[in-house]
Scaffold this motif. Sequence first.
Motif, short mmCIF file in Angstrom:
data_model
loop_
_atom_site.label_atom_id
_atom_site.label_comp_id
_atom_site.label_asym_id
_atom_site.label_seq_id
_atom_site.Cartn_x
_atom_site.Cartn_y
_atom_site.Cartn_z
N VAL A 253 0.82 -1.22 0.00
CA VAL A 253 0.00 0.00 0.00
C VAL A 253 0.85 1.27 0.00
CG1 VAL A 253 -1.68 1.35 1.31
CG2 VAL A 253 -2.03 -1.11 1.00
N PRO A 254 1.88 1.38 0.85
CA PRO A 254 2.73 2.58 0.80
C PRO A 254 3.37 2.82 -0.56
CG PRO A 254 3.12 1.39 2.84
CD PRO A 254 2.25 0.51 2.00
N ILE A 255 3.77 1.75 -1.24
CA ILE A 255 4.37 1.90 -2.56
C ILE A 255 3.36 2.46 -3.55
CG2 ILE A 255 5.29 0.63 -4.55
CD1 ILE A 255 6.64 -1.27 -2.58
N LEU A 256 2.14 1.93 -3.53
CA LEU A 256 1.10 2.40 -4.44
C LEU A 256 0.68 3.83 -4.11
CD1 LEU A 256 -1.08 -0.85 -4.69
CD2 LEU A 256 0.48 0.08 -6.41
N GLU A 257 0.61 4.15 -2.83
CA GLU A 257 0.27 5.52 -2.43
C GLU A 257 1.36 6.50 -2.89
OE1 GLU A 257 -0.27 5.20 1.77
OE2 GLU A 257 -2.44 4.85 1.61
N ASN A 258 2.60 6.10 -2.74
CA ASN A 258 3.72 6.95 -3.17
C ASN A 258 3.69 7.15 -4.68
OD1 ASN A 258 6.49 8.20 -2.70
ND2 ASN A 258 7.04 6.56 -4.11
N ALA A 259 3.38 6.07 -5.41
CA ALA A 259 3.31 6.16 -6.87
C ALA A 259 2.17 7.08 -7.30
CB ALA A 259 3.12 4.77 -7.46
N ARG B 49 7.66 -9.10 -5.94
CA ARG B 49 8.34 -8.72 -4.69
C ARG B 49 7.47 -9.05 -3.48
NH1 ARG B 49 12.51 -4.67 -5.16
NH2 ARG B 49 13.03 -4.28 -7.33
N PHE B 50 6.19 -8.72 -3.59
CA PHE B 50 5.26 -9.01 -2.51
C PHE B 50 5.21 -10.51 -2.22
CE2 PHE B 50 0.84 -10.20 -1.36
CZ PHE B 50 0.76 -9.57 -0.12
N LEU B 51 5.09 -11.31 -3.28
CA LEU B 51 4.99 -12.76 -3.10
C LEU B 51 6.30 -13.37 -2.64
CD1 LEU B 51 2.51 -14.58 -3.47
CD2 LEU B 51 2.22 -12.38 -4.59
N THR C 191 10.45 -19.98 5.53
CA THR C 191 11.64 -20.07 6.38
C THR C 191 11.62 -19.18 7.62
OG1 THR C 191 12.86 -18.30 5.26
CG2 THR C 191 12.98 -20.51 4.28
N GLY C 192 10.72 -18.20 7.66
CA GLY C 192 10.73 -17.24 8.75
C GLY C 192 11.63 -16.05 8.47
N TYR C 193 12.30 -16.04 7.32
CA TYR C 193 13.25 -14.98 6.96
C TYR C 193 12.60 -13.99 6.00
CZ TYR C 193 17.24 -12.75 4.62
OH TYR C 193 18.12 -11.84 4.08
N ASP C 194 12.76 -12.69 6.28
CA ASP C 194 12.19 -11.64 5.44
C ASP C 194 13.29 -11.01 4.58
OD1 ASP C 194 10.89 -9.54 4.26
OD2 ASP C 194 10.22 -8.60 6.13
N PRO C 195 13.26 -11.22 3.25
CA PRO C 195 14.29 -10.65 2.37
C PRO C 195 14.11 -9.16 2.11
CG PRO C 195 12.68 -11.82 1.07
CD PRO C 195 12.31 -12.07 2.51
N LYS C 196 12.94 -8.61 2.46
CA LYS C 196 12.65 -7.18 2.35
C LYS C 196 12.85 -6.65 0.93
CE LYS C 196 13.74 -6.46 7.22
NZ LYS C 196 14.57 -5.79 8.23
N CYS C 197 12.24 -7.34 0.00
CA CYS C 197 12.27 -6.88 -1.40
C CYS C 197 11.29 -5.75 -1.63
CB CYS C 197 11.91 -8.03 -2.34
SG CYS C 197 13.00 -9.44 -2.27
N LEU C 198 10.24 -5.71 -0.80
CA LEU C 198 9.13 -4.79 -1.02
C LEU C 198 9.30 -3.53 -0.18
CD1 LEU C 198 6.42 -4.79 -2.63
CD2 LEU C 198 5.32 -5.55 -0.53
N SER C 199 9.68 -2.44 -0.83
CA SER C 199 9.80 -1.16 -0.15
C SER C 199 9.65 -0.05 -1.18
CB SER C 199 11.15 -1.04 0.56
OG SER C 199 12.21 -0.96 -0.38
N GLU D 293 11.58 2.20 -2.02
CA GLU D 293 12.80 2.38 -2.82
C GLU D 293 12.92 1.37 -3.95
OE1 GLU D 293 12.79 2.00 0.50
OE2 GLU D 293 12.95 4.13 1.02
N MET D 294 12.15 0.29 -3.87
CA MET D 294 12.19 -0.79 -4.86
C MET D 294 13.64 -1.21 -5.14
SD MET D 294 9.02 -1.45 -5.67
CE MET D 294 8.79 -2.07 -7.32
N PRO D 295 14.34 -1.67 -4.12
CA PRO D 295 15.77 -2.00 -4.28
C PRO D 295 15.99 -3.18 -5.21
CG PRO D 295 14.95 -2.89 -2.22
CD PRO D 295 13.84 -2.05 -2.79
N LYS D 296 17.13 -3.19 -5.84
CA LYS D 296 17.51 -4.34 -6.66
C LYS D 296 17.86 -5.48 -5.71
CE LYS D 296 20.78 -5.88 -10.23
NZ LYS D 296 19.72 -6.44 -11.09
N VAL D 297 17.18 -6.59 -5.87
CA VAL D 297 17.34 -7.70 -4.93
C VAL D 297 17.93 -8.91 -5.65
CG1 VAL D 297 16.17 -9.22 -3.31
CG2 VAL D 297 15.39 -6.87 -3.59
#
Length: 312
Positions: free
Chosen positions: A85-91, A106-108, A117-125, A127-131
């Motif tokens: 939601v923050p990404i769409l609002e920013n856009a 990224r969301f999926l 696994t319990g691990y969050d790669p944090k692709c979704l932000s 800044e849309m970082p290259k992951v």
Amino acid sequence: CLSGMDILLTVDPVNIHYILSSNFANYPKGMEFKKIFEVVGDSIFNVDSGLWEDMRNSSHTIFSNQDFQMFWVSTSVSKLRQGLVPILENAADKNILVDLQDLFQRFLFDTSLILMTGYDPKCLSVEMPKVEFGDAVDGVSDGVFYRHVKPVFLWRLQYLIGVGVEKRLKRGLAVFDQLLEKIIMAKREEINSHGTHHPSRGEAIDVLTYYMTMDTTKYKYLEPSDDRFIKDTILGFLIAARDTTSSALTWFFWLMSKNPEAINKIRQEVNKKMPRFDPADLEKLVYLHGAVCETLRLYPPVPFNHKSPAKP
């Protein structure tokens, strides 16, 4: 066939029902399929017979577990509110074009890896970082896709010398191998420090924890103590969850953009039948369910299925 495989194609519903349901036992995936999908090893998508039965039953156990489903919902809602939601609002505020498929991937990927696994790669932000992990999935998926149309000797040679899409596939596998190795090692240390622990009711559990603490006496062929088996299982689930669902969501919203009347009906149904979000009420959203099913019919994320007859 360009790939060198002997293939018979069918789209007849009667044939498909016969192959995938009424005579399922006679149609395993076969050796050609295993060659193409060897990158996912012994995951559920690449095995047959007893191991497939064990994988299906064990995955059904975890995915139907009420605590896992609650974890699934809380993870998805959290990523939706804090990421999507923050990404769409920013856009919208800055009038920025957004690649919906990239966004959904990224969301999926974030939600899937957390659930697996319990691990969050944090692709979704915002800044849309290259992951690197996302690129790794793309490399593996693209490589597997092109193996369907290339002769086996060609893609094996490309993989061996490291060129073309096979180079990206090989690099992607290496990235995932390193990532999952670290995650598995950390998870084993966590489990060992607390002893073998079976989560109690109401406690969140990820797929990795489930497989590493499962009761192996219930299954004949599973090897949760083998890191290779764990990696294959997690990688298979990740690829399936990310690409199929993100593709379906992208097509769904594209179709909605072309059908404003359908959007209005979905909004009315949601406002009337689920004014407050509750997963238990999702089954009440009949029109939304129909719209999703129609999307899958028109643009199936997995448009074909490999089967090889055991007997003529």
